[in-house]
Design an enzyme around this catalytic site. Structure first.
Site, PDB file in Angstrom:
ATOM      1  N   ASN A  17       0.841  -1.217   0.000  1.00 55.00           N
ATOM      2  CA  ASN A  17       0.000   0.000   0.000  1.00 55.00           C
ATOM      3  C   ASN A  17       0.867   1.254   0.000  1.00 55.00           C
ATOM      4  O   ASN A  17       0.539   2.252  -0.653  1.00 55.00           O
ATOM      5  CB  ASN A  17      -0.953  -0.009   1.191  1.00 55.00           C
ATOM      6  CG  ASN A  17      -2.195  -0.817   0.901  1.00 55.00           C
ATOM      7  OD1 ASN A  17      -3.013  -0.427   0.068  1.00 55.00           O
ATOM      8  ND2 ASN A  17      -2.321  -1.974   1.545  1.00 55.00           N
ATOM      9  N   MET A  93       1.076  -2.945  12.276  1.00 59.02           N
ATOM     10  CA  MET A  93       0.417  -3.989  13.051  1.00 59.02           C
ATOM     11  C   MET A  93       0.600  -3.845  14.569  1.00 59.02           C
ATOM     12  O   MET A  93       0.745  -4.843  15.273  1.00 59.02           O
ATOM     13  CB  MET A  93       0.893  -5.375  12.558  1.00 59.02           C
ATOM     14  CG  MET A  93       0.560  -5.648  11.108  1.00 59.02           C
ATOM     15  SD  MET A  93      -1.106  -5.091  10.620  1.00 59.02           S
ATOM     16  CE  MET A  93      -1.884  -6.632  10.230  1.00 59.02           C
ATOM     17  N   ILE A  95      -1.306  -1.923  17.950  1.00 62.56           N
ATOM     18  CA  ILE A  95      -2.479  -1.153  18.376  1.00 62.56           C
ATOM     19  C   ILE A  95      -1.986   0.163  18.981  1.00 62.56           C
ATOM     20  O   ILE A  95      -1.022   0.184  19.757  1.00 62.56           O
ATOM     21  CB  ILE A  95      -3.322  -1.970  19.373  1.00 62.56           C
ATOM     22  CG1 ILE A  95      -3.978  -3.128  18.617  1.00 62.56           C
ATOM     23  CG2 ILE A  95      -4.377  -1.090  20.042  1.00 62.56           C
ATOM     24  CD1 ILE A  95      -4.750  -4.085  19.473  1.00 62.56           C
ATOM     25  N   ASN A 110      -6.263   4.939   8.055  1.00 62.68           N
ATOM     26  CA  ASN A 110      -5.860   3.529   8.027  1.00 62.68           C
ATOM     27  C   ASN A 110      -6.540   2.851   6.848  1.00 62.68           C
ATOM     28  O   ASN A 110      -7.601   3.287   6.399  1.00 62.68           O
ATOM     29  CB  ASN A 110      -6.313   2.857   9.337  1.00 62.68           C
ATOM     30  CG  ASN A 110      -5.938   1.387   9.387  1.00 62.68           C
ATOM     31  OD1 ASN A 110      -4.819   0.998   9.034  1.00 62.68           O
ATOM     32  ND2 ASN A 110      -6.869   0.545   9.822  1.00 62.68           N
ATOM     33  N   HIS A 112      -8.024  -0.963   5.819  1.00 62.82           N
ATOM     34  CA  HIS A 112      -8.374  -2.260   6.411  1.00 62.82           C
ATOM     35  C   HIS A 112      -8.997  -3.137   5.325  1.00 62.82           C
ATOM     36  O   HIS A 112      -9.823  -2.657   4.539  1.00 62.82           O
ATOM     37  CB  HIS A 112      -9.360  -2.048   7.569  1.00 62.82           C
ATOM     38  CG  HIS A 112      -9.720  -3.330   8.243  1.00 62.82           C
ATOM     39  ND1 HIS A 112      -8.867  -3.988   9.103  1.00 62.82           N
ATOM     40  CD2 HIS A 112     -10.845  -4.100   8.161  1.00 62.82           C
ATOM     41  CE1 HIS A 112      -9.446  -5.090   9.530  1.00 62.82           C
ATOM     42  NE2 HIS A 112     -10.643  -5.182   8.978  1.00 62.82           N
TER      43      HIS A 112
HETATM   44  C1  GAR Z   1      -3.176  -4.743   3.912  1.00 68.36           C
HETATM   45  O1  GAR Z   1      -4.022  -5.732   3.399  1.00 68.36           O
HETATM   46  C2  GAR Z   1      -3.927  -3.880   4.894  1.00 68.36           C
HETATM   47  O2  GAR Z   1      -5.258  -3.672   4.546  1.00 68.36           O
HETATM   48  C3  GAR Z   1      -3.829  -4.706   6.160  1.00 68.36           C
HETATM   49  O3  GAR Z   1      -2.507  -5.195   6.155  1.00 68.36           O
HETATM   50  C4  GAR Z   1      -2.092  -5.366   4.808  1.00 68.36           C
HETATM   51  C5  GAR Z   1      -0.766  -4.676   4.623  1.00 68.36           C
HETATM   52  O4  GAR Z   1      -0.244  -4.979   3.356  1.00 68.36           O
HETATM   53  N1  GAR Z   1      -4.077  -3.911   7.314  1.00 68.36           N
HETATM   54  C6  GAR Z   1      -4.749  -4.345   8.359  1.00 68.36           C
HETATM   55  O5  GAR Z   1      -5.184  -5.479   8.454  1.00 68.36           O
HETATM   56  C7  GAR Z   1      -4.930  -3.328   9.476  1.00 68.36           C
HETATM   57  N2  GAR Z   1      -6.042  -3.665  10.302  1.00 68.36           N
HETATM   58  P1  GAR Z   1       0.926  -4.121   2.750  1.00 68.36           P
HETATM   59  O6  GAR Z   1       2.042  -4.083   3.807  1.00 68.36           O
HETATM   60  O7  GAR Z   1       1.364  -4.883   1.537  1.00 68.36           O
HETATM   61  O8  GAR Z   1       0.393  -2.755   2.442  1.00 68.36           O
END
Ligand code: GAR
Length: 217
Positions: A17, A93, A95, A110, A112
């Site tokens: 992301n 990751m 809280i 954020n 999600h």
């Molecule tokens: C993504 O899918 C994001 O939506 C999720 O972690 C992943 C990170 O991927 N976030 C959560 O679950 C937060 N509650 P990335 O490091 O490749 O962006």
């Protein structure tokens, strides 16, 4: 072009992301720029992406702090030093404490991987599959003290296929995430987002997509 909004990215892992935001920021018309990346994991792939893109980055490992407040104070100090105006959590990751969230009130967003308020928390795709949900998706939202809550800015709906497993579903949703996050940042940075209580509305042009049904037969 008017002044760009300064972003601070907080991540823990691979940072796809974050990469989508890097790519969006390459467009000279994109109204935001990334000032700093902070990771709580020294070995996060996201830090490598930052170095490759020549974006200032720093590892602040949570394990080096005796409590969450000290850890977050360090993060806040670095974000402020970099004059960050909007914090983007991108797979961060840990809280966050109420104090941190209050300090960055309406200045922290954020992403999600579900259609909030459904499926807050972890193991989203696994729970979506075991509940037989037909449409899932992703959400970009302002951050409030309770995990995965806050005014919703952008959502994308993604169909769940009968053949899906966690991997295929997460891959399809991730593709949508990479469109939603830059769009949410663009809307905020352009001054189009209005927050009224728990609800976001837009002052600019509003493009409404077609309905998504699954199945369609
Ligand atoms: C993504 O899918 C994001 O939506 C999720 O972690 C992943 C990170 O991927 N976030 C959560 O679950 C937060 N509650 P990335 O490091 O490749 O962006």
């Amino acid at each position: 072009m008017t002044k760009k909004l300064k972003l601070g990215i907080m991540l823990s892992g691979r940072g796809t992301n974050f990469q989508a935001l890097i790519d969006a920021c390459k467009n000279p018309d994109f109204p935001a720029e990334i000032s700093l990346v902070v990771s709580n994991q020294m070995s996060a792939e996201g830090l490598t992406r930052a170095r490759e893109a020549n974006i200032p980055c720093i590892a602040i490992p949570h394990i080096e702090f005796s409590n969450r407040e000290l850890f977050e104070n360090e993060i806040s100090a670095k974000l402020k030093d970099a004059k960050v105006e909007l914090v983007c959590l991108a797979g961060f990751m840990r809280i966050l404490t109420t104090e941190f969230v209050k300090e960055w009130h309406n200045k922290i967003i954020n992403i999600h991987p579900s259609l909030l308020p459904a499926f807050r928390g972890l193991d989203t795709h696994q729970r979506v599959l075991s509940e037989g949900v037909k449409i899932s998706g992703c959400t970009v939202h302002y951050v409030r003290a309770e995990v995965d809550t806050g005014p919703i800015i952008v959502q994308a709906a993604v169909p769940v296929l009968p053949t899906d497993n966690e991997e295929t579903l997460s891959e399809r949703i991730l593709f949508a995430e990479h469109k939603c996050y830059p769009l949410a940042v663009k809307l905020i940075a352009s001054g189009d987002v209005i927050i009224e209580g728990d609800v976001v509305t837009f002052s600019g042009k509003y493009n409404c997509p077609d309905n998504l049904m699954n199945p369609t037969n």
